[in-house]
Motif scaffolding. Structure first.
Motif, PDB file in Angstrom:
ATOM      1  N   ASP A  18       0.813  -1.215   0.000  1.00  0.00           N
ATOM      2  CA  ASP A  18       0.000   0.000   0.000  1.00  0.00           C
ATOM      3  C   ASP A  18       0.847   1.267   0.000  1.00  0.00           C
ATOM      4  O   ASP A  18       0.488   2.256  -0.643  1.00  0.00           O
ATOM      5  CB  ASP A  18      -0.954   0.014   1.193  1.00  0.00           C
ATOM      6  CG  ASP A  18      -2.111  -0.952   1.020  1.00  0.00           C
ATOM      7  OD1 ASP A  18      -2.407  -1.330  -0.138  1.00  0.00           O
ATOM      8  OD2 ASP A  18      -2.733  -1.324   2.040  1.00  0.00           O
ATOM      9  N   ALA A  19       1.965   1.242   0.709  1.00  0.00           N
ATOM     10  CA  ALA A  19       2.833   2.425   0.749  1.00  0.00           C
ATOM     11  C   ALA A  19       3.357   2.739  -0.655  1.00  0.00           C
ATOM     12  O   ALA A  19       3.400   3.897  -1.067  1.00  0.00           O
ATOM     13  CB  ALA A  19       3.989   2.205   1.714  1.00  0.00           C
ATOM     14  N   ALA A  20       3.738   1.730  -1.403  1.00  0.00           N
ATOM     15  CA  ALA A  20       4.235   1.929  -2.770  1.00  0.00           C
ATOM     16  C   ALA A  20       3.111   2.402  -3.692  1.00  0.00           C
ATOM     17  O   ALA A  20       3.306   3.300  -4.517  1.00  0.00           O
ATOM     18  CB  ALA A  20       4.850   0.637  -3.293  1.00  0.00           C
ATOM     19  N   ARG A  21       1.931   1.821  -3.546  1.00  0.00           N
ATOM     20  CA  ARG A  21       0.790   2.251  -4.369  1.00  0.00           C
ATOM     21  C   ARG A  21       0.450   3.713  -4.097  1.00  0.00           C
ATOM     22  O   ARG A  21       0.120   4.463  -5.005  1.00  0.00           O
ATOM     23  CB  ARG A  21      -0.411   1.335  -4.126  1.00  0.00           C
ATOM     24  CG  ARG A  21      -0.257  -0.010  -4.834  1.00  0.00           C
ATOM     25  CD  ARG A  21      -1.516  -0.865  -4.703  1.00  0.00           C
ATOM     26  NE  ARG A  21      -1.607  -1.526  -3.401  1.00  0.00           N
ATOM     27  CZ  ARG A  21      -0.931  -2.617  -3.054  1.00  0.00           C
ATOM     28  NH1 ARG A  21      -0.117  -3.191  -3.930  1.00  0.00           N
ATOM     29  NH2 ARG A  21      -1.074  -3.149  -1.863  1.00  0.00           N
ATOM     30  N   HIS A  22       0.564   4.134  -2.847  1.00  0.00           N
ATOM     31  CA  HIS A  22       0.289   5.515  -2.478  1.00  0.00           C
ATOM     32  C   HIS A  22       1.295   6.465  -3.149  1.00  0.00           C
ATOM     33  O   HIS A  22       0.914   7.515  -3.673  1.00  0.00           O
ATOM     34  CB  HIS A  22       0.333   5.678  -0.959  1.00  0.00           C
ATOM     35  CG  HIS A  22       0.187   7.090  -0.506  1.00  0.00           C
ATOM     36  ND1 HIS A  22      -1.007   7.769  -0.541  1.00  0.00           N
ATOM     37  CD2 HIS A  22       1.108   7.968  -0.029  1.00  0.00           C
ATOM     38  CE1 HIS A  22      -0.828   9.000  -0.106  1.00  0.00           C
ATOM     39  NE2 HIS A  22       0.448   9.146   0.203  1.00  0.00           N
ATOM     40  N   VAL A  23       2.570   6.122  -3.135  1.00  0.00           N
ATOM     41  CA  VAL A  23       3.596   6.960  -3.763  1.00  0.00           C
ATOM     42  C   VAL A  23       3.330   7.112  -5.254  1.00  0.00           C
ATOM     43  O   VAL A  23       3.386   8.213  -5.805  1.00  0.00           O
ATOM     44  CB  VAL A  23       5.010   6.377  -3.526  1.00  0.00           C
ATOM     45  CG1 VAL A  23       6.058   7.091  -4.371  1.00  0.00           C
ATOM     46  CG2 VAL A  23       5.385   6.449  -2.060  1.00  0.00           C
ATOM     47  N   VAL A  24       3.004   6.018  -5.925  1.00  0.00           N
ATOM     48  CA  VAL A  24       2.753   6.063  -7.371  1.00  0.00           C
ATOM     49  C   VAL A  24       1.509   6.893  -7.671  1.00  0.00           C
ATOM     50  O   VAL A  24       1.515   7.738  -8.575  1.00  0.00           O
ATOM     51  CB  VAL A  24       2.625   4.637  -7.949  1.00  0.00           C
ATOM     52  CG1 VAL A  24       2.166   4.673  -9.404  1.00  0.00           C
ATOM     53  CG2 VAL A  24       3.970   3.914  -7.840  1.00  0.00           C
ATOM     54  N   ALA A  25       0.449   6.702  -6.912  1.00  0.00           N
ATOM     55  CA  ALA A  25      -0.777   7.475  -7.142  1.00  0.00           C
ATOM     56  C   ALA A  25      -0.517   8.963  -6.950  1.00  0.00           C
ATOM     57  O   ALA A  25      -0.976   9.795  -7.740  1.00  0.00           O
ATOM     58  CB  ALA A  25      -1.881   7.000  -6.203  1.00  0.00           C
ATOM     59  N   ASP A  89      10.837   6.607  -5.681  1.00  0.00           N
ATOM     60  CA  ASP A  89      11.741   7.130  -4.651  1.00  0.00           C
ATOM     61  C   ASP A  89      12.336   8.465  -5.095  1.00  0.00           C
ATOM     62  O   ASP A  89      12.507   9.383  -4.286  1.00  0.00           O
ATOM     63  CB  ASP A  89      12.884   6.150  -4.375  1.00  0.00           C
ATOM     64  CG  ASP A  89      12.422   4.840  -3.767  1.00  0.00           C
ATOM     65  OD1 ASP A  89      11.358   4.816  -3.118  1.00  0.00           O
ATOM     66  OD2 ASP A  89      13.137   3.832  -3.952  1.00  0.00           O
ATOM     67  N   MET A  90      12.674   8.569  -6.388  1.00  0.00           N
ATOM     68  CA  MET A  90      13.242   9.814  -6.931  1.00  0.00           C
ATOM     69  C   MET A  90      12.228  10.949  -6.805  1.00  0.00           C
ATOM     70  O   MET A  90      12.565  12.064  -6.425  1.00  0.00           O
ATOM     71  CB  MET A  90      13.652   9.642  -8.395  1.00  0.00           C
ATOM     72  CG  MET A  90      14.735   8.613  -8.636  1.00  0.00           C
ATOM     73  SD  MET A  90      16.277   9.056  -7.801  1.00  0.00           S
ATOM     74  CE  MET A  90      17.262   7.607  -8.173  1.00  0.00           C
TER      75      MET A  90
END
Length: 164
Positions: A18-25, A89-90
């Motif tokens: 979920d943390a990764a999905r949040h960053v992408v969104a 991350d960038m």
């Protein structure tokens, strides 16, 4: 999700939690209004103070980000940070840096990305590939090369859409 570290698949770039999905969104959407474009001519705003390019020496992934602030025209910037493994991350590092500078009103949306090999001593910069997480963005590497070339006019800057 609090405290969860974003994780991405090393092969596909797909968010794994979920943390990764949040960053992408967050990186794909404009996190706020672009502002009144008519007011942009009223003077230099906060985006004027943001450098067009902030890239690390060596070979790293990069992102091209469209920045917006109320009352200003959007601005494209090229960003990467040494030691980070993924395109999201960038993006997060770039936006965190702006926030630490007190520019909380600035919002960003990832246009695309790829890889940059930047060697200031040799005065070379090569931009190529694409982001598996954000997908291919037609013209992104060419435009990023133009932005880098303007920031480093004494460097040989090349670009390609080939490679990963």
């Amino acid at each position: 999700m609090t405290g969860e570290v974003p994780r991405f698949d090393d092969e596909t770039g797909v968010p794994l939690n979920d943390a990764a999905r949040h960053v992408v969104a967050k990186a794909k959407s404009r996190a706020g209004p672009a502002g009144d474009a008519a007011a942009a001519g009223a003077g230099k705003g906060v985006l004027h103070s943001v450098p067009d390019v902030d890239i690390a020496e060596g070979k790293w992934k990069y992102v091209q980000i469209e920045l917006t602030a109320p009352g200003e025209e959007p601005k494209l910037v090229v960003r990467n940070t040494a030691g980070l493994a993924y395109h999201p991350d960038m993006y997060e590092a770039a936006m965190d840096a702006l926030e630490r500078q007190g520019l909380k009103q600035v919002r960003g949306r990832v246009i695309g990305g790829g890889r940059i090999e930047f060697y200031p001593k040799e005065k070379t910069c090569s931009i190529y590939g694409y982001s598996k997480t954000f997908g291919r963005a037609k013209g992104c590497n060419k435009k990023s090369a133009e932005i880098v070339e303007a920031a480093y006019p004494d460097h040989k800057v090349t670009w390609s859409d080939d490679g990963y």
